[in-house]
Design a protein around this motif. Structure first.
Motif, mmCIF file in Angstrom:
data_model
loop_
_atom_site.group_PDB
_atom_site.id
_atom_site.type_symbol
_atom_site.label_atom_id
_atom_site.label_comp_id
_atom_site.label_asym_id
_atom_site.label_seq_id
_atom_site.Cartn_x
_atom_site.Cartn_y
_atom_site.Cartn_z
ATOM 1 N N GLY A 73 0.779 -1.210 0.000
ATOM 2 C CA GLY A 73 0.000 0.000 0.000
ATOM 3 C C GLY A 73 0.833 1.295 0.000
ATOM 4 O O GLY A 73 2.052 1.317 0.116
ATOM 5 N N CYS A 74 0.072 2.353 -0.232
ATOM 6 C CA CYS A 74 0.703 3.679 -0.300
ATOM 7 C C CYS A 74 1.465 3.985 0.991
ATOM 8 O O CYS A 74 2.456 4.724 0.973
ATOM 9 C CB CYS A 74 -0.357 4.740 -0.545
ATOM 10 S SG CYS A 74 -1.243 4.485 -2.094
ATOM 11 N N TRP A 96 -1.389 8.631 4.888
ATOM 12 C CA TRP A 96 -2.793 8.768 5.309
ATOM 13 C C TRP A 96 -2.981 9.912 6.287
ATOM 14 O O TRP A 96 -4.068 10.121 6.791
ATOM 15 C CB TRP A 96 -3.299 7.438 5.866
ATOM 16 C CG TRP A 96 -3.060 6.307 4.894
ATOM 17 C CD1 TRP A 96 -2.341 5.182 5.115
ATOM 18 C CD2 TRP A 96 -3.514 6.232 3.532
ATOM 19 N NE1 TRP A 96 -2.324 4.398 3.989
ATOM 20 C CE2 TRP A 96 -3.034 5.014 2.996
ATOM 21 C CE3 TRP A 96 -4.277 7.061 2.704
ATOM 22 C CZ2 TRP A 96 -3.287 4.619 1.680
ATOM 23 C CZ3 TRP A 96 -4.535 6.659 1.397
ATOM 24 C CH2 TRP A 96 -4.044 5.459 0.903
ATOM 25 N N ASN A 170 5.486 -0.292 -4.100
ATOM 26 C CA ASN A 170 4.038 -0.356 -4.293
ATOM 27 C C ASN A 170 3.628 0.774 -5.227
ATOM 28 O O ASN A 170 3.830 1.938 -4.906
ATOM 29 C CB ASN A 170 3.324 -0.162 -2.946
ATOM 30 C CG ASN A 170 1.826 0.000 -3.100
ATOM 31 O OD1 ASN A 170 1.125 -0.959 -3.385
ATOM 32 N ND2 ASN A 170 1.312 1.220 -2.933
ATOM 33 N N GLU A 171 3.091 0.463 -6.361
ATOM 34 C CA GLU A 171 2.514 1.462 -7.280
ATOM 35 C C GLU A 171 3.438 2.666 -7.484
ATOM 36 O O GLU A 171 2.970 3.815 -7.544
ATOM 37 C CB GLU A 171 1.136 1.906 -6.765
ATOM 38 C CG GLU A 171 0.152 0.757 -6.697
ATOM 39 C CD GLU A 171 -1.270 1.157 -6.294
ATOM 40 O OE1 GLU A 171 -1.511 2.343 -6.030
ATOM 41 O OE2 GLU A 171 -2.118 0.259 -6.250
ATOM 42 N N TRP A 176 0.324 9.449 -7.276
ATOM 43 C CA TRP A 176 -0.162 9.505 -5.900
ATOM 44 C C TRP A 176 0.838 8.931 -4.897
ATOM 45 O O TRP A 176 0.741 9.148 -3.699
ATOM 46 C CB TRP A 176 -1.474 8.714 -5.785
ATOM 47 C CG TRP A 176 -1.346 7.291 -6.243
ATOM 48 C CD1 TRP A 176 -0.974 6.214 -5.505
ATOM 49 C CD2 TRP A 176 -1.556 6.800 -7.571
ATOM 50 N NE1 TRP A 176 -0.948 5.080 -6.287
ATOM 51 C CE2 TRP A 176 -1.305 5.404 -7.562
ATOM 52 C CE3 TRP A 176 -1.940 7.397 -8.780
ATOM 53 C CZ2 TRP A 176 -1.413 4.603 -8.702
ATOM 54 C CZ3 TRP A 176 -2.061 6.595 -9.905
ATOM 55 C CH2 TRP A 176 -1.799 5.220 -9.857
ATOM 56 N N HIS A 234 -2.269 -4.448 -9.503
ATOM 57 C CA HIS A 234 -3.375 -4.145 -8.592
ATOM 58 C C HIS A 234 -4.649 -3.847 -9.360
ATOM 59 O O HIS A 234 -4.589 -3.435 -10.512
ATOM 60 C CB HIS A 234 -3.033 -2.907 -7.746
ATOM 61 C CG HIS A 234 -1.894 -3.125 -6.809
ATOM 62 N ND1 HIS A 234 -1.316 -2.112 -6.089
ATOM 63 C CD2 HIS A 234 -1.212 -4.261 -6.465
ATOM 64 C CE1 HIS A 234 -0.332 -2.609 -5.337
ATOM 65 N NE2 HIS A 234 -0.250 -3.903 -5.558
ATOM 66 N N TYR A 236 -8.915 -2.372 -8.536
ATOM 67 C CA TYR A 236 -10.165 -2.110 -7.818
ATOM 68 C C TYR A 236 -11.136 -1.631 -8.896
ATOM 69 O O TYR A 236 -10.768 -0.785 -9.706
ATOM 70 C CB TYR A 236 -9.984 -1.007 -6.775
ATOM 71 C CG TYR A 236 -8.963 -1.330 -5.694
ATOM 72 C CD1 TYR A 236 -9.350 -1.946 -4.519
ATOM 73 C CD2 TYR A 236 -7.609 -0.991 -5.859
ATOM 74 C CE1 TYR A 236 -8.422 -2.237 -3.525
ATOM 75 C CE2 TYR A 236 -6.675 -1.285 -4.877
ATOM 76 C CZ TYR A 236 -7.078 -1.903 -3.704
ATOM 77 O OH TYR A 236 -6.158 -2.188 -2.731
ATOM 78 N N GLU A 286 -2.876 -6.729 -4.763
ATOM 79 C CA GLU A 286 -3.943 -5.934 -4.153
ATOM 80 C C GLU A 286 -5.111 -6.029 -5.101
ATOM 81 O O GLU A 286 -4.977 -5.659 -6.279
ATOM 82 C CB GLU A 286 -3.558 -4.463 -4.034
ATOM 83 C CG GLU A 286 -2.947 -4.060 -2.741
ATOM 84 C CD GLU A 286 -2.775 -2.551 -2.637
ATOM 85 O OE1 GLU A 286 -3.749 -1.810 -2.825
ATOM 86 O OE2 GLU A 286 -1.640 -2.142 -2.368
ATOM 87 N N TRP A 292 -10.974 1.797 -1.824
ATOM 88 C CA TRP A 292 -11.101 2.386 -0.488
ATOM 89 C C TRP A 292 -11.472 3.850 -0.595
ATOM 90 O O TRP A 292 -11.141 4.510 -1.570
ATOM 91 C CB TRP A 292 -9.778 2.344 0.274
ATOM 92 C CG TRP A 292 -9.120 1.031 0.357
ATOM 93 C CD1 TRP A 292 -9.553 -0.150 -0.195
ATOM 94 C CD2 TRP A 292 -7.903 0.750 1.014
ATOM 95 N NE1 TRP A 292 -8.665 -1.136 0.102
ATOM 96 C CE2 TRP A 292 -7.646 -0.618 0.831
ATOM 97 C CE3 TRP A 292 -7.006 1.516 1.745
ATOM 98 C CZ2 TRP A 292 -6.515 -1.229 1.361
ATOM 99 C CZ3 TRP A 292 -5.893 0.919 2.265
ATOM 100 C CH2 TRP A 292 -5.646 -0.445 2.082
#
Ligand code: AHR
Length: 499
Positions: A73-74, A96, A170-171, A176, A234, A236, A286, A292
């Motif tokens: 994750g981020c 976050w 991650n990404e 972002w 990933h 979503y 993911e 989310w």
């Protein structure tokens, strides 16, 4: 309500491949209530001596969770792992924008995985972190010698943690992400990080943050492909708005049920074109139907926790999630030659399969799909041909999309010959009859069908209705020895077991 008909022809002599059980993995990020107040809750009457929720561990054992990816994750792209071992100090989490209590770090994660019986899969900080930081983390976890192994021992862990699955980043391709990279920058960083990490422990399997993009993969794999074992992607498919609302109804979701498969095929072709099909596998590390809710993520507005709380509400997660999840897993089974791992995102809370509250857990519809697939399907994927009717749904923006009504995969235990046939009826209203052919004179007297369904596509589980969606088990009376027909109710997921 009307009935349609499908035919599933099974060719028992032909095996397409064997699935890797790691496709049933999960993901755990330092986000909202996933860790603190989720899997980790020291002081709760439901927690064990390590602070882990016993009910969560039991639920994850029941679905035989094979692997857990952590810490993001981020979140990971600025995660200072060295501050998450030994003495802990809370710090500000720039992903976050909350205070990270920092009481759950590497040792706690590995201990949690061991209690669950899952392999730990650590995703490294390739945003603000360096190849040295990443390889020091491998040292801390896996070595007997050197400064970082000594630190681990001083922290009270004499034996190495033996973490065999690692991911670089991650990404990191996304704007972002903290420390986002261009493909060229990424290629160099991956090469140097992989070199150092594998010099520390040559046994580790390495994944890298990737995406179904030809240029990205060409640049990175040409430089570093020979050092790698996995490419991570990933997905979503139904995003939460900044208000926390999922904008897509059942038809919209069903219209997208086979998009994960398109993504798999896309990456598979890229790996094939670059000559890596037999060396690298896909870790879909993911994934979830629902994205989310993290308001203002791309702007500099405040993080809105009330909206994140709204994203945790059980009524958001219904039968549509279950049907989509089954189609996703079927896609992984069909492409078992290239998909070796997948991690449902996340383990608990947010959009996860398990919801925790002060006095227990709620297992959401997706949980029951994992229960069905991990406990009642088998390793071999037997060749089959499915002829299913399609139906039209109105998708995004009012466009009409034709969707295959039934999806099916035939699995078999290579030792016992027991079969588990997955049958997913995507239609919101109509049942479908599936004629199953090709099993010859097999004795069908011990047939059992287990079905996940509920009263409507909106059915969901909650504290006061924990079993609105669950697995219903029936013994079938099949008195013929040849072909037979199974009825699949609307919006249902079944596994037919033949022993
Ligand atoms: O929305 C959650 C985030 O989704 C994860 O942190 C990130 O990896 C993905 O983009």
């Amino acid at each position: 309500m009307s009935k349609s008909h499908a035919v599933l022809d099974i060719l028992p002599e032909h095996v397409d491949g064997c699935r890797d059980f790691m496709i049933f993995g999960h993901f755990l990020e330092h986000f909202h209530r996933q860790i603190y107040g989720g899997v980790y809750n020291p002081g709760s009457h439901l927690s064990d001596e390590n602070g882990f929720r016993r009910d969560v561990i039991e639920a994850l054992r029941r679905i035989k969770t094979p692997v857990i990816r952590w810490p993001g994750g981020c979140f990971v792209s600025a995660y200072p792992w060295k501050k998450g071992v030994g003495r802990r100090v809370p710090y500000y989490d720039k992903a976050w924008r909350v205070e990270e209590p920092n009481t759950f770090g590497t040792a706690e994660f590995v201990a949690f995985c061991r209690e669950v019986g899952a392999e730990p899969f650590i995703c490294t900080n390739a945003g603000t972190g360096s190849p040295e930081d990443m390889s020091d983390w491998v040292e801390y976890c896996n070595l007997e010698i050197g400064e970082w192994a000594a630190r681990r021992r001083a922290d009270g862990h004499g034996e190495p943690f033996d973490v065999l699955y690692w991911s670089i980043g991650n990404e990191n391709y996304g704007a972002w992400e903290m420390g986002a990279k261009t493909a060229d920058e990424w290629a160099r960083l991956v090469l140097e990080s992989a070199k150092m990490m594998k010099r520390v422990d040559h046994r580790i399997e390495l994944a890298i943050a990737s995406t179904p993009n030809l240029d990205w993969n060409t640049t990175v794999l040409r430089e570093a492909g020979d050092m790698l074992d996995w490419v991570s992607i990933h997905g979503y498919w139904s995003g939460a708005s900044d208000e926390g609302v999922f904008e897509k109804g059942y038809d919209n979701i069903i219209a997208r049920a086979f998009e994960p498969e398109e993504r798999i095929v896309n990456v598979k072709y890229i790996l094939g074109a670059l000559g890596y099909l037999d060396k690298l596998r896909i870790a879909f590390d993911e994934w979830n139907l629902r994205g989310w809710c993290h308001p203002n993520f791309m702007s500099f507005g405040a993080a809105d926790h009330a909206l994140m709380d709204a994203n945790d509400i059980n009524s958001n997660y219904n039968l549509a999630d279950a049907v989509f999840t089954a189609c996703f897993l079927n896609s992984c089974l069909r492409h078992c030659d290239v998909v070796g791992m997948a991690n449902f995102s996340p383990v608990v809370n947010t959009v996860g399969a398990i919801f925790t509250h002060e006095d227990g857990i709620v297992t959401r519809p997706t949980y029951h799909i994992f229960d069905l697939y991990t406990n009642h399907t088998y390793e071999e994927i037997v060749h089959s041909a499915l002829a299913s009717p399609s139906f039209d749904v109105l998708a995004d923006g009012g466009s009409c999309k034709s969707v295959q009504q039934l999806d099916a995969v035939v699995t078999r235990d290579p030792t016992t010959g027991n079969m588990g046939i997955t049958l997913v009826n995507l239609h919101g209203e109509n049942t479908i009859q599936c004629r199953i052919r090709g099993l010859g004179r097999r004795d069908l007297s011990g047939a059992t069908i287990r079905t996940v369904n509920g009263a409507s596509v909106d059915a969901f589980n909650d504290v006061d209705q924990p079993e609105a969606v669950s697995i219903e088990e029936r013994t079938l009376v099949i008195d013929s020895f040849g072909d037979f027909t199974i009825e699949c109710p609307a919006h249902s997921v079944s596994v037919l077991n033949l022993v």
